[in-house]
Write an enzyme that holds these catalytic residues in place. Sequence first.
Site, PDB file in Angstrom:
ATOM      1  N   LYS A  68      10.832   6.623   0.821  1.00 26.71           N
ATOM      2  CA  LYS A  68      10.435   7.962   0.341  1.00 26.71           C
ATOM      3  C   LYS A  68      11.308   9.087   0.905  1.00 26.71           C
ATOM      4  O   LYS A  68      11.451  10.134   0.274  1.00 26.71           O
ATOM      5  CB  LYS A  68       8.964   8.241   0.682  1.00 26.71           C
ATOM      6  CG  LYS A  68       7.978   7.433  -0.145  1.00 26.71           C
ATOM      7  CD  LYS A  68       6.550   7.854   0.141  1.00 26.71           C
ATOM      8  CE  LYS A  68       5.565   6.984  -0.603  1.00 26.71           C
ATOM      9  NZ  LYS A  68       4.168   7.391  -0.404  1.00 26.71           N
ATOM     10  N   ASP A 104       2.213  12.505  -4.377  1.00 27.97           N
ATOM     11  CA  ASP A 104       1.160  12.188  -3.391  1.00 27.97           C
ATOM     12  C   ASP A 104       0.410  13.458  -3.030  1.00 27.97           C
ATOM     13  O   ASP A 104      -0.816  13.489  -2.934  1.00 27.97           O
ATOM     14  CB  ASP A 104       1.772  11.636  -2.097  1.00 27.97           C
ATOM     15  CG  ASP A 104       2.308  10.223  -2.261  1.00 27.97           C
ATOM     16  OD1 ASP A 104       1.778   9.497  -3.122  1.00 27.97           O
ATOM     17  OD2 ASP A 104       3.243   9.857  -1.527  1.00 27.97           O
TER      18      ASP A 104
END
Length: 275
Positions: A68, A104
């Site tokens: 990420k 997210d």
Amino acid sequence: MLNSDTVLFAVLGNPVSHSLSPVMHNTALSEVGYNGVYHAFKVKDIGEAVSGIKALGIRGVSITIPHKISVIEFLDELDDTAEKIGAVNTVINRHGVLTGYNSDCLGAIKAILEKTAIKDKNVVIIGAGGAARAIGFGIISQGGRITILNRTAAKGERLARHLGAEFQPISNLKKTGCQILINTTPVGMIPDTNVMPVQREDLDKTMVVMDVVYNPLKTRLLREAENIGCRTVNGVSMFVYQGAFQFELWTGKRAPVEVMKKAVLNALGKGDERR
Ligand code: ATR
């Protein structure tokens, strides 16, 4: 029916074999009649995989552990939220230009807003890793006040400084005036399902309690919180909402959220616990 027009989507991570993204996205694609398919790729070298997105014309990818942060240097653009957070979990390929997003953060905020307002609330985040950071930025953008609680003080203090928030040891939960409690640590996840990240006695029925862990769906933390009358937010809501954001970004179609949630719950073997 797959054919030469089928658009490819993917998740890149390592490991990816337990990812629920393929079942969620393939169900959604089929539900809206979009000619696309979503595949899980186990990726060691994220730079090479990103070249592959361009070379093969893959339309959109999810990025998961451990890529990420490291993916960012290989992208062409970042949206503002992803840039602030310093982590990307969503990439769209617009005619060869790759842009990174962080769904997210958006997914977590949407899941919380379903149960409570965030503005001017005292929000306590347990943990100081990537998930805490993403959710923390989201809470700030909604006008919440954050306290970070973490096992390792140095790491907790660093994130708190970064967010302009306060740091406290986990044992101080009661002193924080917590109104929204968010667990971002893996404590309570299978196979160790009988543990929780805070003392039961420190929970209060006025708190809204969220867990990012979604396996089990009802963690010990959420069970104890429900028992004393708290409103709760489970990890599946956040997971599905972050996926819905990706789906809409990539396809331009409204995400079939309920169908996606059902697919995830069925994959978790919890089809009868839809909430
Ligand atoms: P992620 O990117 O998914 O948030 P991470 O970066 O590994 O994951 O962060 C995990 C967080 O959970 C950390 O804050 C970690 O605390 P430490 O900073 O003390 O390591 C926390 N965590 C992990 N296991 C824990 C445990 N058994 N008890 C308490 N906190 C734990």
